[in-house]
Motif scaffolding. Structure first.
Motif, PDB file in Angstrom:
ATOM      1  N   VAL A 284       0.843  -1.202   0.000  1.00 20.44           N
ATOM      2  CA  VAL A 284       0.000   0.000   0.000  1.00 20.44           C
ATOM      3  C   VAL A 284       0.877   1.249   0.000  1.00 20.44           C
ATOM      4  N   SER A 285       1.936   1.217   0.864  1.00 21.10           N
ATOM      5  CA  SER A 285       2.787   2.404   0.995  1.00 21.10           C
ATOM      6  C   SER A 285       3.881   2.440  -0.053  1.00 21.10           C
ATOM      7  N   ASN A 286       3.910   1.406  -0.905  1.00 24.21           N
ATOM      8  CA  ASN A 286       4.935   1.344  -1.951  1.00 24.21           C
ATOM      9  C   ASN A 286       6.344   1.351  -1.372  1.00 24.21           C
ATOM     10  N   ILE A 287       6.512   0.593  -0.290  1.00 23.31           N
ATOM     11  CA  ILE A 287       7.850   0.473   0.314  1.00 23.31           C
ATOM     12  C   ILE A 287       8.498  -0.800  -0.227  1.00 23.31           C
ATOM     13  N   THR A 288       9.741  -0.673  -0.713  1.00 23.00           N
ATOM     14  CA  THR A 288      10.434  -1.862  -1.231  1.00 23.00           C
ATOM     15  C   THR A 288      11.407  -2.397  -0.185  1.00 23.00           C
ATOM     16  N   VAL A 289      11.524  -3.712  -0.200  1.00 21.88           N
ATOM     17  CA  VAL A 289      12.439  -4.348   0.762  1.00 21.88           C
ATOM     18  C   VAL A 289      13.579  -5.006  -0.007  1.00 21.88           C
ATOM     19  N   GLU A 290      14.805  -4.575   0.288  1.00 19.97           N
ATOM     20  CA  GLU A 290      15.988  -5.190  -0.324  1.00 19.97           C
ATOM     21  C   GLU A 290      16.525  -6.242   0.642  1.00 19.97           C
ATOM     22  N   ARG A 291      16.926  -7.388   0.056  1.00 14.34           N
ATOM     23  CA  ARG A 291      17.484  -8.443   0.931  1.00 14.34           C
ATOM     24  C   ARG A 291      18.943  -8.684   0.570  1.00 14.34           C
ATOM     25  N   ASP A 292      19.763  -8.729   1.583  1.00 11.89           N
ATOM     26  CA  ASP A 292      21.197  -8.970   1.380  1.00 11.89           C
ATOM     27  C   ASP A 292      21.631  -9.971   2.445  1.00 11.89           C
ATOM     28  N   TYR A 293      21.260 -11.245   2.204  1.00  5.42           N
ATOM     29  CA  TYR A 293      21.523 -12.261   3.230  1.00  5.42           C
ATOM     30  C   TYR A 293      22.835 -12.982   2.962  1.00  5.42           C
ATOM     31  N   ASP A 294      23.590 -13.196   4.025  1.00  5.60           N
ATOM     32  CA  ASP A 294      24.788 -14.032   3.953  1.00  5.60           C
ATOM     33  C   ASP A 294      24.330 -15.483   3.822  1.00  5.60           C
TER      34      ASP A 294
END
Lengths: 581, 169
Positions: free
Chosen positions: A455-465
């Motif tokens: 809804v808020s147009n928030i993107t989540v970036e993932r940088d997992y080891d």
């Protein structure tokens, strides 16, 4: 920008429940502790036992060896001495017999053609000296026995000139000879003593036969209360005198001593037992005296001492084990007591810490609760005013409901605060299961926040080891922590913003960071960020408890939360967790 | 200019509280200007005559304490009532709080608030016109005056009168 280190080393902080605090380390429970003590006890007992037993065993073995050696040596020496003694006795016996015979030449009335009566008289003389003498003969220089007395009269005039002993006697310088045992013409074992006397340029010889039975008396003796047997053998290894138990006269002996050694002590096997054996060559006779006794008998003394030594060692070891067991038990009890004390102190410290925290909370709580209470009181008063016709306020169901809604809102606001405070001080034991941090993050991002983010147009970036290990954590508590951090991040970035979730391994710690590109905080705000009720959010939106609770949870797992922030750039909250706990 | 009502500046970040208190005071013959932020309060004070201010302490942005200091600096005679929900708030701790007229704890019942407001306004009038306490008491203690409203009315008149006198001098 300032980075707030909120925690000390892991485990230094009291854990969130008393049962955890007792464990010495965060969340260690009773069974783990018991196991630890069992292991400690076993290691201590084995360690101390080895430390005592190894030297004792080595010493015992060493002394046993040394002792055996010396006992063996002394037994050998002793047997050799006994043998020497017996040899002397036998030598003396032989010398006496030889002298007996020699003496026959010396009477004044001795003549070179003795008549029978004279011969009988000589024999009687000899037999008086020793009952072993059997017969006597007088041999002229031609080797003819010209006089004889004894049980075999047919030997008179027998020609001895070709007999070995006669030849040897008359050709060697020695004036006497003792022969080996032989059966001879009479089929009775006997040996001959021959002596020579030079008379008028020719050798006259007296020979006499002896029964070897008398030698037996010298073969068996008792030493140190133990019987020692012996036998005589000639150079050919034939028994010259022997106990019937060991062998037959003239048969081959069980042991043939080397001729190049005068005497020695050795061991041989006989009838299935080991015999300690000593031999010595006689001088007068080419015979060897052999004395022997079973080794067990010879070493009996040693065996007895060895047994008492082993028994003593065993008793010593047993006593040591008992003492060690007692000491270890005592040490473990003492350690447990100290550990218990320490845990209790830690629990007390934890509760004190908690009390201080709750005390700090109280002010903030009062404020947060009093505000909704003030609203409720005020709204209630307002409704009362509406109902008072004299005041002339508009009084319709709609206007009243509007105020009642405000009351409801205030009530739920107060409730949410009390709930959060309860969770802040809650004492339930967390359940520990292996957790994949990435999965917990995903649970929050895709499960709880997905709708809101879209809804808020928030993107989540993932940088997992990819090597992020599983950790023993309470998944519910950790989800709460991550939800708090992600909530804060999404509030900070606002619409169209971006949040980065990152996991990293670093020196045995797992670092889980939630980074936002939001408004950020200044140094002063960063300082206060973990204080209960501190919030940068609008009134009614944040309680200021989220980070406080999160920090409490993470410290409970031996970790910490680090924060880095820059106004206008964004904030990074990093949960640092130990990989082993 | 004679004001019919006492001018109250109400500062609190809780909208619902602001609204309800404002309405309850208004129907009791007060003129209330309610704002939810400290900086707005200072602005209102600059542009409107204020008799008594009610301040919350904990607010986003400018805190109640700062507003108190600023108001007292600009209007030394103005009496200010602190209305706070802070449970462990101790006014003795800081010297600045000596400047406040009194402290009320949330939630506060209306009767107490009204009483405090009247007393505070009385003090404001005294401050402004340097009238001794007993004089005010004697003026107010005329047998004709019975209700709080009448007392306020008289005070208001006194305030206005004195202002006019001063203006004339």
């Amino acid at each position: 920008m300032a980075q707030t280190e909120q925690t000390g080393p892991p485990g230094a902080h009291p854990s969130p429940s008393p049962s955890m605090a007792e464990g010495g380390y965060i969340y260690a429970d009773d069974s783990v502790r018991k196991k630890y003590y069992r292991r400690l006890k076993r290691a201590l007992t084995i360690g101390i036992l080895l430390a005592y037993l190894i030297p004792i065993t080595i010493l015992t073995l060493y002394f046993n060896h040394k002792f055996s050696e010396s006992v063996r040596e002394s037994a050998s020496l002793h047997l050799a001495a006994v043998t020497e003694n017996q040899r002397n006795s036998i030598a003396l016996y032989m010398q006496k017999r030889i002298v007996n015979v020699f003496n026959l030449f010396h009477p004044k009335d001795f003549n070179l053609t003795p008549i029978q009566d004279e011969m009988d008289y000589y024999l009687a003389n000899l037999v008086r000296a020793d009952a072993g003498f059997v017969d006597i003969g007088f041999i002229n220089p031609d080797g003819i026995q010209i006089g004889y007395s004894g049980p075999y009269p047919h030997l008179l005039n027998k020609d001895y000139s070709q007999e070995d002993w006669y030849v040897a006697l008359t050709t060697h310088p020695q004036s006497y000879i003792v022969t080996d045992l032989y059966l001879g013409l009479r089929r009775m074992p006997h040996f001959t003593i021959g002596v020579k006397q030079l008379i008028d340029g020719a050798y006259y010889v007296i020979r006499t036969s002896l029964d070897p039975d008398n030698l037996h008396a010298y073969l068996t003796t008792t030493s140190h209360g133990k019987r020692v047997d012996g036998f005589l053998i000639n150079r050919a290894g034939q028994y010259q005198a022997v106990d019937a138990d060991f062998g037959q006269l003239l048969s081959q002996a069980v042991f043939i001593p080397p001729m190049d050694r005068q005497s020695d002590v050795t061991e041989i096997a006989f009838n299935g037992q080991t015999m300690l054996l000593s031999y010595t060559w006689l001088k007068e006779v080419p015979w060897c005296l052999v004395m022997w006794q079973p080794r067990d008998v010879a070493f009996r003394e040693m065996e007895r001492i060895r047994v008492s030594m082993v028994t003593g060692s065993a008793i010593l070891v047993f006593m040591l084990m008992v003492v060690i067991w007692l000491i270890v038990n005592r040490v473990i009890r003492w350690t447990e007591y100290v550990e218990h004390d320490r845990a209790e102190l830690k629990t007390q410290l934890y509760h004190t810490h908690k009390l201080v925290a709750v005390g700090q909370l109280a002010g903030g709580v009062a404020h947060e609760i009093n505000n909704p209470l003030a609203i409720i009181a005020s709204e209630a008063g307002l409704i009362r005013d509406m109902l008072d016709e004299r005041l002339g306020l508009e009084c319709t169901p709609e206007t009243i409901i509007k105020e009642l809604d405000e009351i409801d809102k205030a009530v739920y606001r107060a409730k949410s605060i009390t709930m959060k405070i309860l969770s802040f001080v809650r004492r339930t034991d967390p359940k520990l299961v292996p957790c994949d941090i990435r999965q917990l993050l995903e649970d929050v991002v895709t499960g709880v926040k997905e709708q809101e983010f879209s809804v808020s147009n928030i993107t989540v970036e993932r940088d997992y080891d990819p090597n992020t290990p599983e950790l023993m954590l309470d998944p519910d508590l950790m989800r709460q922590v991550f939800l708090n951090l992600i909530n804060n991040a999404s509030d900070a970035v606002g619409e169209g913003g971006s949040i980065t979730l990152r996991t990293r391994m670093e020196d045995g710690w797992v670092r889980v960071s939630v980074a936002d590109t939001g408004v950020g905080m200044d140094a002063e705000q960063v300082q206060k960020v973990f204080m209960p009720f501190f919030t940068t959010k609008e009134v009614g939106k944040g309680t200021g408890l989220g980070l406080s609770i999160s920090q409490n949870i993470v410290e409970g797992f031996g970790g910490r939360i680090e924060v880095e922030s820059r106004p206008g750039v964004g904030s990074v909250f990093t949960v640092v967790l130990p990989t082993s706990s | 200019m004679v004001h019919e009502k006492i001018n109250i500046l109400l500062v609190d970040d809780e909208e619902a509280l602001l609204d309800s208190i404002k309405r309850r005071l208004q129907i009791r013959e007060f003129h209330v200007i309610a704002v939810n932020r400290g900086d707005k309060a200072l602005e209102v004070a600059r542009n409107n005559p204020i008799d008594v201010a009610i301040l919350d302490l904990k607010m986003p942005g400018m805190s109640g304490k700062d507003v108190l200091v600023q108001l007292k600096k600009a209007y030394p005679w103005l009496e200010i009532v602190i209305l706070t929900g802070h449970g462990s708030f101790d006014p003795e701790k800081e010297k600045v709080y000596d400047q406040a007229y009194t402290f009320l704890a949330k939630p506060c019942d209306l009767q107490t608030l009204l009483h405090v407001l009247v007393e505070a306004y009385k003090k404001t009038v005294m401050n402004k016109h340097k009238i001794a306490l007993q004089d005010v008491e004697s003026i107010l203690k005329t047998p004709t005056m019975k209700s709080a409203r009448e007392v306020l009315q008289k005070l208001k008149e006194l305030d206005a009168l004195s202002s006019n006198n001063m203006g004339g001098a």
